[in-house]
Design a protein around this motif. Structure first.
Motif, PDB file in Angstrom:
ATOM      1  N   ALA A  34       0.823  -1.437  -0.071  1.00 56.11           N
ATOM      2  CA  ALA A  34      -0.168  -0.054   0.067  1.00 56.11           C
ATOM      3  C   ALA A  34       0.838   1.103  -0.010  1.00 56.11           C
ATOM      4  N   GLU A  35       1.802   1.212   0.554  1.00 59.60           N
ATOM      5  CA  GLU A  35       2.959   2.546   0.865  1.00 59.60           C
ATOM      6  C   GLU A  35       3.507   2.790  -0.526  1.00 59.60           C
ATOM      7  N   VAL A  36       3.960   1.560  -0.938  1.00 60.36           N
ATOM      8  CA  VAL A  36       4.858   1.952  -2.183  1.00 60.36           C
ATOM      9  C   VAL A  36       3.780   2.245  -3.328  1.00 60.36           C
ATOM     10  N   LYS A  37       2.599   1.975  -3.466  1.00 61.55           N
ATOM     11  CA  LYS A  37       1.695   2.300  -4.353  1.00 61.55           C
ATOM     12  C   LYS A  37       1.312   3.641  -4.282  1.00 61.55           C
ATOM     13  N   GLU A  38       1.132   4.070  -3.037  1.00 62.73           N
ATOM     14  CA  GLU A  38       0.889   5.558  -2.843  1.00 62.73           C
ATOM     15  C   GLU A  38       2.063   6.405  -3.162  1.00 62.73           C
ATOM     16  N   ASN A  39       3.263   5.811  -2.666  1.00 63.67           N
ATOM     17  CA  ASN A  39       4.622   6.599  -3.117  1.00 63.67           C
ATOM     18  C   ASN A  39       4.802   6.608  -4.579  1.00 63.67           C
ATOM     19  N   ILE A  40       4.827   5.784  -5.268  1.00 65.64           N
ATOM     20  CA  ILE A  40       4.835   5.673  -6.608  1.00 65.64           C
ATOM     21  C   ILE A  40       3.903   6.611  -7.448  1.00 65.64           C
ATOM     22  N   GLU A  41       2.531   6.432  -6.868  1.00 65.00           N
ATOM     23  CA  GLU A  41       1.619   7.436  -7.522  1.00 65.00           C
ATOM     24  C   GLU A  41       2.160   9.011  -7.566  1.00 65.00           C
ATOM     25  N   GLU A  42       2.669   9.262  -6.131  1.00 67.26           N
ATOM     26  CA  GLU A  42       3.140  10.682  -6.062  1.00 67.26           C
ATOM     27  C   GLU A  42       4.306  11.031  -6.919  1.00 67.26           C
ATOM     28  N   ALA A  43       5.343  10.057  -7.118  1.00 71.56           N
ATOM     29  CA  ALA A  43       6.704  10.243  -7.733  1.00 71.56           C
ATOM     30  C   ALA A  43       6.045  10.425  -9.260  1.00 71.56           C
ATOM     31  N   VAL A  44       5.055   9.567 -10.087  1.00 72.10           N
ATOM     32  CA  VAL A  44       4.911   9.722 -11.172  1.00 72.10           C
ATOM     33  C   VAL A  44       3.914  11.119 -11.489  1.00 72.10           C
ATOM     34  N   ARG A  45       3.335  11.401 -10.435  1.00 73.37           N
ATOM     35  CA  ARG A  45       2.545  12.852 -10.564  1.00 73.37           C
ATOM     36  C   ARG A  45       3.266  13.881 -10.582  1.00 73.37           C
ATOM     37  N   LEU A  46       4.603  13.923  -9.796  1.00 71.97           N
ATOM     38  CA  LEU A  46       5.681  14.903  -9.897  1.00 71.97           C
ATOM     39  C   LEU A  46       6.364  15.082 -11.033  1.00 71.97           C
TER      40      LEU A  46
END
Length: 74
Positions: A34-46
């Motif tokens: 769950a944490e990596v999914k949230e983190n990669i979504e933020e990284a992709v958005r940025l």
């Protein structure tokens, strides 16, 4: 605007690691799935926010295929 982006997630002894093959250098990690999914979504958005429309079109129009391969060894 909405984009479909491939994400690869790998699990190792330290947790989870995620990256996007279309976006060089775009990666993240997390202690849980769950944490990596949230983190990669933020990284992709940025990451996408730093690109021009033409850069987005070039990077996001790559054809990427994934598959499972089972190989038997003697």
């Amino acid at each position: 605007m909405s984009y479909k982006i491939n994400i690869i997630i790998e699990k190792d002894e330290n947790g989870y690691y995620a990256y996007s093959p279309e976006l060089p250098g775009c990666q993240s990690q997390g202690d849980s799935l769950a944490e990596v999914k949230e983190n990669i979504e933020e990284a992709v958005r940025l990451y996408l926010e730093t690109l021009s429309e033409s850069e987005k079109q070039v990077l996001l129009n790559k054809e990427i295929f994934t598959m499972f391969l089972e190989i038997q060894l003697a």
